[in-house]
Design an enzyme around this catalytic site. Structure first.
Site, PDB file in Angstrom:
ATOM      1  N   GLY A   1      68.869  35.452  60.083  1.00 31.80           N
ATOM      2  CA  GLY A   1      70.302  35.542  59.828  1.00 31.80           C
ATOM      3  C   GLY A   1      70.736  36.919  59.341  1.00 31.80           C
TER       4      GLY A   1
ATOM      5  N   GLU B   1      62.478  33.429  63.784  1.00 28.68           N
ATOM      6  CA  GLU B   1      62.595  31.966  63.675  1.00 28.68           C
ATOM      7  C   GLU B   1      61.525  31.241  64.467  1.00 28.68           C
ATOM      8  OE1 GLU B   1      65.049  34.068  64.471  1.00 28.68           O
ATOM      9  OE2 GLU B   1      66.748  33.729  63.130  1.00 28.68           O
TER      10      GLU B   1
ATOM     11  N   GLU C   1      71.214  38.723  62.446  1.00 29.21           N
ATOM     12  CA  GLU C   1      72.418  38.176  63.092  1.00 29.21           C
ATOM     13  C   GLU C   1      73.694  38.673  62.408  1.00 29.21           C
ATOM     14  OE1 GLU C   1      70.769  34.239  62.654  1.00 29.21           O
ATOM     15  OE2 GLU C   1      70.893  33.912  64.825  1.00 29.21           O
TER      16      GLU C   1
ATOM     17  N   ALA D   1      68.219  32.913  56.866  1.00 28.12           N
ATOM     18  CA  ALA D   1      68.619  31.630  56.283  1.00 28.12           C
ATOM     19  C   ALA D   1      67.635  31.240  55.181  1.00 28.12           C
ATOM     20  CB  ALA D   1      68.630  30.562  57.372  1.00 28.12           C
TER      21      ALA D   1
HETATM   22  N1  COA Z   1      64.213  31.700  52.696  1.00 27.92           N
HETATM   23  C1  COA Z   1      63.726  31.249  51.550  1.00 27.92           C
HETATM   24  N2  COA Z   1      62.812  31.899  50.815  1.00 27.92           N
HETATM   25  C2  COA Z   1      62.348  33.064  51.288  1.00 27.92           C
HETATM   26  C3  COA Z   1      62.810  33.601  52.494  1.00 27.92           C
HETATM   27  C4  COA Z   1      63.787  32.878  53.216  1.00 27.92           C
HETATM   28  N3  COA Z   1      64.287  33.319  54.381  1.00 27.92           N
HETATM   29  N4  COA Z   1      62.170  34.761  52.701  1.00 27.92           N
HETATM   30  C5  COA Z   1      61.341  34.949  51.664  1.00 27.92           C
HETATM   31  N5  COA Z   1      61.444  33.918  50.796  1.00 27.92           N
HETATM   32  C6  COA Z   1      60.723  33.723  49.535  1.00 27.92           C
HETATM   33  C7  COA Z   1      59.226  33.576  49.746  1.00 27.92           C
HETATM   34  O1  COA Z   1      58.917  32.239  50.067  1.00 27.92           O
HETATM   35  C8  COA Z   1      58.699  33.992  48.409  1.00 27.92           C
HETATM   36  O2  COA Z   1      58.887  32.942  47.507  1.00 27.92           O
HETATM   37  P1  COA Z   1      57.911  32.778  46.228  1.00 27.92           P
HETATM   38  O3  COA Z   1      58.073  34.044  45.414  1.00 27.92           O
HETATM   39  O4  COA Z   1      58.396  31.552  45.560  1.00 27.92           O
HETATM   40  O5  COA Z   1      56.520  32.663  46.821  1.00 27.92           O
HETATM   41  C9  COA Z   1      59.667  35.104  48.007  1.00 27.92           C
HETATM   42  O6  COA Z   1      60.863  34.904  48.762  1.00 27.92           O
HETATM   43  C10 COA Z   1      59.165  36.477  48.336  1.00 27.92           C
HETATM   44  O7  COA Z   1      58.718  36.488  49.682  1.00 27.92           O
HETATM   45  P2  COA Z   1      57.431  37.278  50.131  1.00 27.92           P
HETATM   46  O8  COA Z   1      57.158  36.932  51.561  1.00 27.92           O
HETATM   47  O9  COA Z   1      56.327  37.084  49.162  1.00 27.92           O
HETATM   48  O10 COA Z   1      57.981  38.761  49.985  1.00 27.92           O
HETATM   49  P3  COA Z   1      57.593  40.046  50.791  1.00 27.92           P
HETATM   50  O11 COA Z   1      58.284  41.160  50.104  1.00 27.92           O
HETATM   51  O12 COA Z   1      56.144  40.144  51.054  1.00 27.92           O
HETATM   52  O13 COA Z   1      58.300  39.846  52.259  1.00 27.92           O
HETATM   53  C11 COA Z   1      60.036  39.261  53.778  1.00 27.92           C
HETATM   54  C12 COA Z   1      59.692  39.773  52.389  1.00 27.92           C
HETATM   55  C13 COA Z   1      61.555  39.081  53.844  1.00 27.92           C
HETATM   56  C14 COA Z   1      59.597  40.288  54.835  1.00 27.92           C
HETATM   57  C15 COA Z   1      59.296  37.936  54.063  1.00 27.92           C
HETATM   58  O14 COA Z   1      59.496  37.075  52.963  1.00 27.92           O
HETATM   59  C16 COA Z   1      59.742  37.195  55.287  1.00 27.92           C
HETATM   60  O15 COA Z   1      59.299  37.507  56.375  1.00 27.92           O
HETATM   61  N6  COA Z   1      60.603  36.172  55.078  1.00 27.92           N
HETATM   62  C17 COA Z   1      60.962  35.220  56.092  1.00 27.92           C
HETATM   63  C18 COA Z   1      61.936  35.764  57.078  1.00 27.92           C
HETATM   64  C19 COA Z   1      62.304  34.708  58.082  1.00 27.92           C
HETATM   65  O16 COA Z   1      61.482  34.055  58.691  1.00 27.92           O
HETATM   66  N7  COA Z   1      63.631  34.588  58.267  1.00 27.92           N
HETATM   67  C20 COA Z   1      64.180  33.691  59.229  1.00 27.92           C
HETATM   68  C21 COA Z   1      64.616  32.461  58.565  1.00 27.92           C
HETATM   69  S1  COA Z   1      65.169  31.285  59.788  1.00 27.92           S
END
Ligand code: COA
Length: 258
Positions: A107, A130, A110, A64
């Site tokens: 998501g 989450e 999911e 999400a």
């Molecule tokens: N929603 C909104 N923004 C997100 C996001 C999400 N689910 N996941 C990543 N982003 C954003 C980050 O905040 C970052 O933003 P910025 O460039 O403005 O700082 C950008 O995307 C890149 O993320 P980053 O973490 O720096 O990239 P990465 O390649 O190191 O890691 C992921 C990628 C997907 C592994 C990591 O971002 C992550 O774990 N995301 C969250 C996943 C999560 O908790 N999902 C459940 C949501 S309920």
């Protein structure tokens, strides 16, 4: 004009490919979830022969869009829209294969779970993180993950937020196959094409009987199967398949999908 956030390609071989296309992390924003719902409904209204759902090469979907989170009112809208969209994906009356190249988190995991079968690249990573935000899965994760990997493993994953690499995902039944990263799309498309050449109406009866049966008692599930078995004999493909077997042996039928 901006590209759509979810792409739909209907291929000549009958396979529909749905691709998440929302920037570099494929966050499942409200707009993405709404587009996915609309595409899933269109695949039910006019079913292809099989479906592949995929995302980015490094990130299938990061879950999400956390920037859209707020309080309980926003949470209600988000969970309602996720459930609507993912139930619509699960209800597509054809075999739906998730091709997961990279991170499938929250998501994203999911969505993969709402598909019928998950092919992961060796670089895929699954997780329900989450809890690390102080919340829980809201797109069906607590239910579909538990049915997929069992309640204790689902609880461990949802309660720790731990991410699972492809080999472990295969071992616990979260992924159904793991393939080389470069071979992921070919494998998903060739499995989908193989299904597309099959008796797709009977496939949809099998899918529906399994899904409906899992939501009820064994006795009721067995009744569902009896009716679905009878219904499969109303299709032209059952006539073609039986005749072909009797005349030419197994596996030679040319089905029409009717
Ligand atoms: N929603 C909104 N923004 C997100 C996001 C999400 N689910 N996941 C990543 N982003 C954003 C980050 O905040 C970052 O933003 P910025 O460039 O403005 O700082 C950008 O995307 C890149 O993320 P980053 O973490 O720096 O990239 P990465 O390649 O190191 O890691 C992921 C990628 C997907 C592994 C990591 O971002 C992550 O774990 N995301 C969250 C996943 C999560 O908790 N999902 C459940 C949501 S309920």
């Amino acid at each position: 004009m901006d590209e759509p956030v979810v792409l739909l390609e209907r291929r000549d071989d009958g396979v529909a490919v749905v691709t998440l296309n929302n920037g570099k992390v494929n966050a499942l924003s409200g707009a993405v979830v709404a587009a996915l719902h609309q595409i899933a409904d269109s695949l039910t209204a006019e079913p292809p022969a099989a479906v592949v759902v995929t995302g980015g090469e490094r990130i299938f979907a990061a879950g999400a869009d956390i920037s859209e989170f707020g309080g309980p009112d926003e949470a209600r809208a988000i969970t309602d829209s996720f459930h609507g969209a993912l139930d619509a994906v699960a209800a597509v009356p054809r075999f739906v294969i998730a091709a997961v190249a990279g991170y499938a988190l929250g998501g994203g995991c999911e969505l993969a779970l709402a598909c019928d079968y998950r092919i992961a690249s060796e670089k895929a990573v699954f997780g329900q993180p989450e809890i690390l935000l102080g919340t829980i899965p809201g797109g069906g994760g607590t239910q579909r993950l538990a049915r997929q990997v069992g309640p204790s493993r689902a609880k461990e994953l949802c309660i720790t937020g731990r991410q699972v690499a492809a080999d472990e995902a295969l071992r616990i039944g979260l992924a159904d196959e793991v393939v080389a990263h470069d071979g992921l799309h070919d494998r998903a498309l060739s499995l989908a094409a193989e299904c597309a050449r099959g008796a797709v109406l009977a496939q949809s009866f099998a899918k529906s009987a399994i899904d409906r049966g899992l939501s009820t008692s064994l006795a009721d599930g067995l009744l569902i199967e009896r009716d679905a078995f009878v219904d499969s004999f109303r299709t032209e493909d059952s006539q073609i398949g039986v005749k072909s077997f009797l005349e030419h042996g197994p596996g030679k039928a040319e089905f029409t999908g009717t």
